[in-house]
Design a protein around this motif. Structure first.
Motif, PDB file in Angstrom:
ATOM      1  N   ARG A   1      35.340  13.190  57.328  1.00 13.54           N
ATOM      2  CA  ARG A   1      36.547  13.560  56.588  1.00 13.54           C
ATOM      3  C   ARG A   1      36.319  13.330  55.104  1.00 13.54           C
ATOM      4  O   ARG A   1      35.533  12.459  54.701  1.00 13.54           O
ATOM      5  CB  ARG A   1      37.756  12.785  57.081  1.00 13.54           C
ATOM      6  CG  ARG A   1      37.739  11.319  56.755  1.00 13.54           C
ATOM      7  CD  ARG A   1      39.035  10.630  57.207  1.00 13.54           C
ATOM      8  NE  ARG A   1      39.073   9.259  56.753  1.00 13.54           N
ATOM      9  CZ  ARG A   1      39.493   8.861  55.554  1.00 13.54           C
ATOM     10  NH1 ARG A   1      39.920   9.737  54.683  1.00 13.54           N
ATOM     11  NH2 ARG A   1      39.487   7.581  55.232  1.00 13.54           N
ATOM     12  N   ALA A   2      37.004  14.125  54.320  1.00 12.36           N
ATOM     13  CA  ALA A   2      36.940  13.971  52.867  1.00 12.36           C
ATOM     14  C   ALA A   2      37.822  12.799  52.457  1.00 12.36           C
ATOM     15  O   ALA A   2      38.980  12.715  52.844  1.00 12.36           O
ATOM     16  CB  ALA A   2      37.422  15.243  52.188  1.00 12.36           C
ATOM     17  N   LYS A   3      37.231  11.875  51.711  1.00 15.34           N
ATOM     18  CA  LYS A   3      38.006  10.749  51.178  1.00 15.34           C
ATOM     19  C   LYS A   3      38.537  11.065  49.788  1.00 15.34           C
ATOM     20  O   LYS A   3      39.650  10.691  49.441  1.00 15.34           O
ATOM     21  CB  LYS A   3      37.135   9.489  51.112  1.00 15.34           C
ATOM     22  CG  LYS A   3      36.816   8.910  52.479  1.00 15.34           C
ATOM     23  CD  LYS A   3      35.909   7.714  52.389  1.00 15.34           C
ATOM     24  CE  LYS A   3      36.537   6.572  51.625  1.00 15.34           C
ATOM     25  NZ  LYS A   3      35.692   5.369  51.611  1.00 15.34           N
ATOM     26  N   ARG A   4      37.722  11.755  48.984  1.00 19.36           N
ATOM     27  CA  ARG A   4      38.062  12.015  47.594  1.00 19.36           C
ATOM     28  C   ARG A   4      37.244  13.205  47.106  1.00 19.36           C
ATOM     29  O   ARG A   4      36.101  13.384  47.516  1.00 19.36           O
ATOM     30  CB  ARG A   4      37.706  10.776  46.772  1.00 19.36           C
ATOM     31  CG  ARG A   4      38.524  10.544  45.582  1.00 19.36           C
ATOM     32  CD  ARG A   4      38.237   9.156  44.983  1.00 19.36           C
ATOM     33  NE  ARG A   4      39.013   8.126  45.673  1.00 19.36           N
ATOM     34  CZ  ARG A   4      38.511   7.166  46.436  1.00 19.36           C
ATOM     35  NH1 ARG A   4      37.232   7.063  46.626  1.00 19.36           N
ATOM     36  NH2 ARG A   4      39.276   6.275  47.006  1.00 19.36           N
ATOM     37  N   VAL A   5      37.820  13.985  46.203  1.00 19.69           N
ATOM     38  CA  VAL A   5      37.092  15.086  45.574  1.00 19.69           C
ATOM     39  C   VAL A   5      37.332  15.025  44.074  1.00 19.69           C
ATOM     40  O   VAL A   5      38.476  14.853  43.629  1.00 19.69           O
ATOM     41  CB  VAL A   5      37.559  16.474  46.090  1.00 19.69           C
ATOM     42  CG1 VAL A   5      36.687  17.570  45.502  1.00 19.69           C
ATOM     43  CG2 VAL A   5      37.542  16.540  47.590  1.00 19.69           C
ATOM     44  N   TYR A   6      36.258  15.135  43.305  1.00 20.79           N
ATOM     45  CA  TYR A   6      36.336  15.170  41.850  1.00 20.79           C
ATOM     46  C   TYR A   6      35.803  16.521  41.383  1.00 20.79           C
ATOM     47  O   TYR A   6      34.747  16.961  41.843  1.00 20.79           O
ATOM     48  CB  TYR A   6      35.474  14.061  41.230  1.00 20.79           C
ATOM     49  CG  TYR A   6      35.880  12.684  41.676  1.00 20.79           C
ATOM     50  CD1 TYR A   6      36.961  12.035  41.091  1.00 20.79           C
ATOM     51  CD2 TYR A   6      35.174  12.023  42.679  1.00 20.79           C
ATOM     52  CE1 TYR A   6      37.332  10.768  41.509  1.00 20.79           C
ATOM     53  CE2 TYR A   6      35.534  10.760  43.088  1.00 20.79           C
ATOM     54  CZ  TYR A   6      36.617  10.133  42.493  1.00 20.79           C
ATOM     55  OH  TYR A   6      36.977   8.887  42.911  1.00 20.79           O
ATOM     56  N   TYR A   7      36.528  17.165  40.470  1.00 19.91           N
ATOM     57  CA  TYR A   7      36.150  18.484  39.981  1.00 19.91           C
ATOM     58  C   TYR A   7      35.858  18.448  38.481  1.00 19.91           C
ATOM     59  O   TYR A   7      36.546  17.749  37.733  1.00 19.91           O
ATOM     60  CB  TYR A   7      37.296  19.482  40.175  1.00 19.91           C
ATOM     61  CG  TYR A   7      37.624  19.774  41.617  1.00 19.91           C
ATOM     62  CD1 TYR A   7      36.996  20.806  42.284  1.00 19.91           C
ATOM     63  CD2 TYR A   7      38.592  19.034  42.289  1.00 19.91           C
ATOM     64  CE1 TYR A   7      37.310  21.094  43.612  1.00 19.91           C
ATOM     65  CE2 TYR A   7      38.912  19.314  43.609  1.00 19.91           C
ATOM     66  CZ  TYR A   7      38.275  20.346  44.258  1.00 19.91           C
ATOM     67  OH  TYR A   7      38.589  20.625  45.559  1.00 19.91           O
TER      68      TYR A   7
END
Length: 125
Positions: A67-73
């Protein structure tokens, strides 16, 4: 080629297709110049070697959960932090039970979809 509008969509599809053993599909999730850490401290930059690593896992009957915990763009890049578990059996019956936190770098493609550029399931190792 597979089309995903978010890095999270791509991750979810990767999990689903790993569990189905769909290696051909998995290879469409990466840019051609990919960097993949198939083991802690071991990096491969060849899609054929990545394919081989997936074959080895799938032949052990592994099941992946992630699962994705965090995404930074930033601009056309995204850094996804994952939490994952991998379960299966070695050929001698020994259980495989691994968990970890991984990092994946994605690049937005000209059609606004995403592909993986760097994948390190082992986090910072």
């Amino acid at each position: 080629m597979s089309k995903f509008s978010t890095p999270e969509d791509l991750l979810n599809s990767q999990v689903k297709e790993v569990n189905k053993g769909n290696i051909d599909f998995l290879m469409t999730l990466y840019e051609n110049d990919v960097c993949f850490a198939n083991q802690p401290g071991q990096v491969v930059k060849d899609k054929e070697l990545i394919c081989k690593a997936f074959h080895e896992l799938i032949n052990k009957g592994i099941k992946l959960d992630a699962r994705a915990k965090r995404v930074y763009y930033v601009d056309n890049l995204a850094l996804l932090i994952t939490e994952w578990s991998l379960n299966g059996r070695e050929s001698d019956g020994t259980p495989i039970n691994h968990t970890g936190n991984g990092t994946i770098v994605f690049r937005r493609q000209p059609d606004n979809t995403w592909l993986m550029v760097i994948e390190n399931p082992w986090g910072t190792n």
